[in-house]
Scaffold this active site. Sequence first.
Site, PDB file in Angstrom:
ATOM      1  N   ARG A  71     -19.485  24.260 -17.719  1.00 44.16           N
ATOM      2  CA  ARG A  71     -20.121  23.172 -18.462  1.00 44.16           C
ATOM      3  C   ARG A  71     -21.371  22.715 -17.739  1.00 44.16           C
ATOM      4  NH1 ARG A  71     -16.616  17.890 -19.303  1.00 44.16           N
ATOM      5  NH2 ARG A  71     -17.213  17.528 -17.134  1.00 44.16           N
ATOM      6  N   GLU A 123     -16.665  16.587 -28.679  1.00 47.85           N
ATOM      7  CA  GLU A 123     -16.113  15.373 -28.067  1.00 47.85           C
ATOM      8  C   GLU A 123     -16.625  14.094 -28.706  1.00 47.85           C
ATOM      9  OE1 GLU A 123     -17.017  15.443 -23.863  1.00 47.85           O
ATOM     10  OE2 GLU A 123     -18.860  16.561 -24.226  1.00 47.85           O
ATOM     11  N   HIS A 147       0.823  -1.204   0.000  1.00 40.19           N
ATOM     12  CA  HIS A 147       0.000   0.000   0.000  1.00 40.19           C
ATOM     13  C   HIS A 147       0.858   1.255   0.000  1.00 40.19           C
ATOM     14  CE1 HIS A 147      -3.630  -2.366   1.776  1.00 40.19           C
ATOM     15  NE2 HIS A 147      -3.555  -2.455   0.471  1.00 40.19           N
ATOM     16  N   CYS A 175      -9.985  21.663 -23.981  1.00 48.45           N
ATOM     17  CA  CYS A 175     -10.051  21.517 -22.531  1.00 48.45           C
ATOM     18  C   CYS A 175      -9.738  20.085 -22.083  1.00 48.45           C
ATOM     19  CB  CYS A 175     -11.419  21.944 -21.990  1.00 48.45           C
ATOM     20  SG  CYS A 175     -12.805  21.005 -22.670  1.00 48.45           S
ATOM     21  N   ASN A 217     -10.298  13.935 -24.507  1.00 48.30           N
ATOM     22  CA  ASN A 217     -10.373  12.627 -23.834  1.00 48.30           C
ATOM     23  C   ASN A 217     -11.467  11.767 -24.460  1.00 48.30           C
ATOM     24  OD1 ASN A 217      -8.654  14.098 -22.270  1.00 48.30           O
ATOM     25  ND2 ASN A 217      -9.733  13.802 -20.348  1.00 48.30           N
ATOM     26  N   ASP A 218     -12.687  12.309 -24.507  1.00 49.49           N
ATOM     27  CA  ASP A 218     -13.786  11.541 -25.100  1.00 49.49           C
ATOM     28  C   ASP A 218     -13.660  11.454 -26.608  1.00 49.49           C
ATOM     29  OD1 ASP A 218     -15.475  10.369 -23.182  1.00 49.49           O
ATOM     30  OD2 ASP A 218     -16.330  12.300 -22.654  1.00 49.49           O
ATOM     31  N   ARG A 266     -16.228  21.998 -14.153  1.00 51.42           N
ATOM     32  CA  ARG A 266     -17.050  20.781 -14.157  1.00 51.42           C
ATOM     33  C   ARG A 266     -18.079  20.907 -13.039  1.00 51.42           C
ATOM     34  NH1 ARG A 266     -11.656  19.156 -13.929  1.00 51.42           N
ATOM     35  NH2 ARG A 266     -10.785  18.378 -15.887  1.00 51.42           N
ATOM     36  N   ARG A 273     -11.037   4.464 -22.835  1.00 49.01           N
ATOM     37  CA  ARG A 273      -9.811   5.013 -22.239  1.00 49.01           C
ATOM     38  C   ARG A 273      -9.549   4.463 -20.849  1.00 49.01           C
ATOM     39  NH1 ARG A 273     -11.639  10.288 -19.679  1.00 49.01           N
ATOM     40  NH2 ARG A 273     -13.804  10.561 -20.291  1.00 49.01           N
TER      41      ARG A 273
END
Length: 838
Positions: A603, A697, A460, A768, A720-721, A567, A731
């Site tokens: 957003r 996206e 850990h 972004c 990303n998307d 966000r 992803r």
Amino acid sequence: MHNNNKDLTLSAPLSGPVLTLAKVPDPVFASGAMGDGIAIDPLNNTLHAPCAGVVVHVARTGHAVTLRADNGAELLLHLGLDTVELQGEGFSILVKEGTRVSNGQALLRFDLDQVAQGCKSLVSLLILTNSEDFQVLPITLKSVKVGEPLLHIVPKTIHNAQAEVDSSGAEVHGHIRISHRGGLHARPAALIRQTAHQFNSKSQLHFAGKSASCDSLIGLMGLGIGEQDEVQVSCKGVDAKAALQALLNALSSAVNDHSLAAAPTPIAQRTRTAEAGMLNGVCAAPGLVGGPLFQLAAIHLPEDTGNANAEEQLQALDRALERVRSEIRETLSHAKKHKYTEEEQIFAAHLALLEDPALLEAALQSIDQGSAATHAWSQSIEVQCEVLQNLGNPLLAERANDLRDLKQRVLRALLGQDWHYDVPAGAIVAAHELTPSDLLQLSQQGVAGLCMAEGGATSHVAILARGKGLPCLVALGSSLLNQPQGQSVVLNADGGRLELTPNSQRLEQVAQAQREHLQRRERQHAQAHNPAHTRDGLRIEVAANVASSAEAADALKGGADGVGLLRTEFLFVDRQTAPDEQEQRQAYQAVLDAMGDKSVIIRTIDVGGDKQLDYLPLPAEANPVLGLRGIRMAQVRPELLDQQLRALLQVSPLQRCRILLPMVSEVDELLHIRQRLDALCAELALTQRPELGVMIEVPAAALLAEQLAEHADFLSIGTNDLSQYTLAMDRDHAGLAARVDALHPALLRLIAHTCAGAAKHQRWVGVCGALASDPLATPVLIGLGISELSVSPPQVGEIKERVRQLDAADCRRFSATLLNLSSAAAVRHACHQQWPLS
């Protein structure tokens, strides 16, 4: 007699939206470990019987009832999540065990507000605990009212359970092969314990001639059960059959355990010796640092006289345990808030260990015999550590470190010592074995690196060190502890070695690398508040992605030109109800206030896919990432978006607020929201309109950029998307994530197409997504026509410096050639050649 051949229709025990188990925010229920079933988010305050039957169990704390239907189906009705912790407050049980109830009869009442405030979630479960005999077929996944048809229960013709009830019916047995990676270590053992706690029956595991109660984490781990080992399970009590099936399911359902990403360190590797001024170990977290070695000493206890006052020592131990529990809960809360998943899992296991009966009973027994609480606790831990270490399983031996962590923490609380090491910043800490708690505190004190005589790359501590960016070596051997305090060393974690006698040239080389890194950061920070212009005068806005007003304030301090993406999900998650209009308005206003005179792009709520809300059940979808996400939510919950838009329209000054719509794929979606915005402005008597932008996206939006730009004020690319939808690769997929690279030529073509389409209507385009934070991509994005980059707040200065090194005309010329390359790797290689990183 039960008629097990009879079908059964269950009626809704509560009124409210229906959820599948997969959407229940509790791993044990969601995984099906308890059995198959359904969930309801209740809108009423009474739980009703879903069918006629006999009450076979009532939870001591009044939050759950188990019924046995006339056809033998055993049904657990569980009100809310973690409601056991309310200790019965807010619940009134209306039936007793052994009584017969009719369909629709009231079983328990609860105070909706009181329970909602005190528990994790109000989402309630109807679970078929003997799923080995029956199949569950949902009738509806929409909202229901009490008494409406909810589930069909159909007998199975073939039983797949391995359980057999003995002649008395009081005790049942089963056997199963363990599928948990690494065997039955801390996290799987915690799942088994959690599962067993849902039942009255006494359950035990049996392996290799030894037995352990499912109540005890230590006992379970102490059996030394490995992956693919076969174990026996026995359960005795009123709900033994249901308990057995749940345990068999839990034992055969593998738990996701990120701590097993690397192979365990063989014990043989732990006996390293110093050779030629070098200690060899195993890299737990990468990096190269130099500094003074600081030996971390363990707590030494005074001699135990053996005649302590038992009552006083018990009280002292209770106080210490509660203090440590409170500290761990605080750590858990912080980890959950910041989405530190691995940290959360580690300390949740620690909290479970603190309640382990095997540990507590051993300590209490020693206290009764006259031992001081400090010694009783210490001895209790060490006995269990020895058990784990003698099993010959390296993974379980490493888990003994979690027990030692708890030993140290409770001892500090008992001795009244403040939990604080006086370690100089920049030191390289050496210890026999650090604990997760140690690491969190040391990272806050600015240590340069960590090295341990013991430990392993799967521990850990190793997981946390990687997350904190602290270079860490483990398994260096006992020679480490013989090195003098304060001597200069070089920790080369990448090379797997600790250099004990670096010469002045080597120390200077490492120090120079550290200085250059620090100076670069300081220079970037000092210039971060200046605008970012390319060498030929093109202004590039460098904004920040944030999720709260606190992050916005940090971004402003760090030189951000604005917020490129707020966000808003942070307002909607980890709660039982949606935030109202007033709460939302205050939150958005706080972000605007935190950013001074800078603009803020907000957003609208983007849930669905991998982001689910407890109080917003969405229909079950085969592929949620391709389902009701982002702006598509307006189709099913238009009032939620209207409320958010109203809140946004009331911030001041409105001209600094820009609204961004996620997951748009066609022009009509944008036009519909613009019409709603106009209607709401009229309703609020506003003459001013905020700018309205669209996230690019999905490939459809990129290909329709020109048409979207005609009606949008700006476009913002979510790489990303866009990457995962363009490349058809999840992803988050372990085997594919490394290939989801936004510098893929196909992505670059979509970005170029987007910028060209927007330019026809004189609209600006920003990025972004994560690609904006990659300095290697900065010249490519500028070359393709991007004029705004929204990055993680700590990287504002770095990206601005990168912009200032570039010539926009060169970027345009070279970026055009990248579109014709064949892969992301080829693009990255060309970028390194053309625009090397300093």
